[in-house]
Write a protein that holds these residues in place. Structure first.
Motif, short mmCIF file in Angstrom:
data_model
loop_
_atom_site.label_atom_id
_atom_site.label_comp_id
_atom_site.label_asym_id
_atom_site.label_seq_id
_atom_site.Cartn_x
_atom_site.Cartn_y
_atom_site.Cartn_z
N GLN A 12 -11.44 9.38 -5.67
CA GLN A 12 -11.07 8.12 -6.33
C GLN A 12 -9.83 8.27 -7.20
O GLN A 12 -9.10 7.30 -7.40
N ALA A 13 -9.57 9.47 -7.72
CA ALA A 13 -8.36 9.67 -8.51
C ALA A 13 -7.11 9.48 -7.65
O ALA A 13 -6.11 8.93 -8.10
N ASP A 14 -7.17 9.91 -6.38
CA ASP A 14 -6.05 9.69 -5.47
C ASP A 14 -5.84 8.20 -5.23
O ASP A 14 -4.72 7.70 -5.25
N VAL A 15 -6.94 7.50 -5.02
CA VAL A 15 -6.87 6.05 -4.77
C VAL A 15 -6.23 5.34 -5.95
O VAL A 15 -5.34 4.50 -5.80
N GLY A 16 -6.66 5.70 -7.16
CA GLY A 16 -6.15 5.04 -8.35
C GLY A 16 -4.67 5.27 -8.57
O GLY A 16 -3.96 4.39 -9.05
N ALA A 17 -4.17 6.45 -8.19
CA ALA A 17 -2.77 6.79 -8.45
C ALA A 17 -1.85 6.43 -7.31
O ALA A 17 -0.66 6.18 -7.53
N LEU A 18 -2.35 6.38 -6.07
CA LEU A 18 -1.48 6.34 -4.91
C LEU A 18 -1.65 5.12 -4.01
O LEU A 18 -1.04 5.05 -2.95
N ALA A 19 -2.46 4.14 -4.41
CA ALA A 19 -2.71 2.99 -3.54
C ALA A 19 -2.70 1.69 -4.32
O ALA A 19 -3.09 1.63 -5.48
N ASP A 20 -2.25 0.64 -3.65
CA ASP A 20 -2.31 -0.72 -4.18
C ASP A 20 -3.48 -1.49 -3.59
O ASP A 20 -3.92 -2.49 -4.15
N GLU A 21 -3.94 -1.05 -2.43
CA GLU A 21 -5.05 -1.71 -1.75
C GLU A 21 -5.89 -0.64 -1.08
O GLU A 21 -5.35 0.30 -0.50
N VAL A 22 -7.21 -0.76 -1.19
CA VAL A 22 -8.09 0.26 -0.65
C VAL A 22 -9.10 -0.36 0.31
O VAL A 22 -9.68 -1.40 0.03
N PHE A 23 -9.25 0.31 1.46
CA PHE A 23 -10.25 -0.07 2.43
C PHE A 23 -11.34 1.00 2.44
O PHE A 23 -11.05 2.17 2.67
N HIS A 24 -12.57 0.57 2.21
CA HIS A 24 -13.70 1.50 2.24
C HIS A 24 -14.19 1.61 3.68
O HIS A 24 -14.48 0.60 4.33
N ILE A 25 -14.30 2.84 4.19
CA ILE A 25 -14.72 3.07 5.57
C ILE A 25 -15.95 3.96 5.59
O ILE A 25 -16.06 4.91 4.81
N ALA A 26 -16.89 3.62 6.45
CA ALA A 26 -18.11 4.41 6.63
C ALA A 26 -18.62 4.18 8.05
O ALA A 26 -18.52 3.07 8.59
N HIS A 27 -19.11 5.25 8.66
CA HIS A 27 -19.68 5.17 10.01
C HIS A 27 -18.70 4.55 11.01
O HIS A 27 -19.10 3.83 11.93
N GLY A 28 -17.40 4.81 10.80
CA GLY A 28 -16.40 4.36 11.75
C GLY A 28 -15.96 2.93 11.60
O GLY A 28 -15.12 2.45 12.38
N GLU A 29 -16.45 2.21 10.58
CA GLU A 29 -16.11 0.82 10.40
C GLU A 29 -15.65 0.54 8.96
O GLU A 29 -16.12 1.18 8.02
N ILE A 30 -14.75 -0.41 8.82
CA ILE A 30 -14.33 -0.84 7.49
C ILE A 30 -15.45 -1.65 6.86
O ILE A 30 -15.91 -2.66 7.42
#
Length: 230
Positions: free
Chosen positions: A201-219
């Protein structure tokens, strides 16, 4: 930049993993966030052309890279995408100079001596402070130096999109914090959209403007970064 991914791919036969991500974004800094085995890297490989989906469509900045129905499958080298692998994928038998220049000119694999890099590569040598390391081999570099070399090699091809596959996971905690800041600054300095995959999550907070959560091959969801990370 617009990026649209709507694909389906079964990996490993009938009993294997079903990859079925569907997402679209206009953000310039995007993260695919999820645990190991969720399909992040497979999705990235599909965008890069390293994995051919069974069906679907991939479009980047209005350019169709893959369309199963239309028979479009642009080769990886023609997609104008730079891929930074998790382990950086540097050639151990080539110097820093040769690693950075690989793919820009024919014959870099067999080069000996100190042939000058083209200006498009010299720009990143200067930006990442690699001038004194050009004649070293990857085994002689620190983790942070190897990452800078891999980034210089990727950016020297003048890509339209930079794909970052867990770029900080191989680093120790202290170096990870420093390199995260450097990557964030790089994103601000260059005019190249980025797609990051991470489970941190630290990477997401510093390096992204929009985040897609993915699990089991699907968004599973698309969440504005301001509400996705505490």
């Amino acid at each position: 930049m617009s990026l649209s991914v709507d694909i389906e791919c079964r990996v490993g036969g009938d009993d294997g993993f079903l990859l079925r991500p569907r997402w679209r974004t206009d953000a310039r800094r995007v993260a695919l966030f999820g645990p190991s085995g969720s399909g992040k890297s497979l999705t990235m490989q599909s965008i890069a052309g390293l994995l051919r989906p069974d069906r679907g469509r991939i479009e980047v900045a209005g350019r169709v890279l893959f369309d199963a129905d239309a028979g479009v499958d642009v080769p990886p080298r023609a997609r104008r995408l730079a891929y930074l692998f998790q382990d950086y994928a540097l050639f151990p038998h080539l110097t820093v100079r040769q690693n950075i220049g690989f793919g820009l000119r024919r014959g870099w694999l067999n080069l000996h001596g100190r042939r000058d890099l083209p200006e498009q590569a010299q720009r990143w040598v200067r930006a990442f402070g690699l001038a004194t390391l050009l004649d070293r081999y990857p085994s002689e570099l620190s983790g942070g130096q190897r990452q800078r070399v891999a980034l210089a090699r990727a950016l020297s091809t003048d890509p339209g999109l930079l794909l970052l596959d867990e770029p900080l996971s191989a680093l120790d905690t202290g170096l990870r914090v420093r390199m995260r800041k450097e990557l964030a600054q790089l994103q601000r300095d260059i005019d190249i959209p980025t797609v990051l995959i991470t489970h941190d999550q630290a990477d997401v907070g510093a390096l992204a403007d929009e985040v897609f959560h993915i699990a089991h091959g699907e968004i599973q969801s698309k969440v504005p970064i301001s509400t996705s990370v505490a």
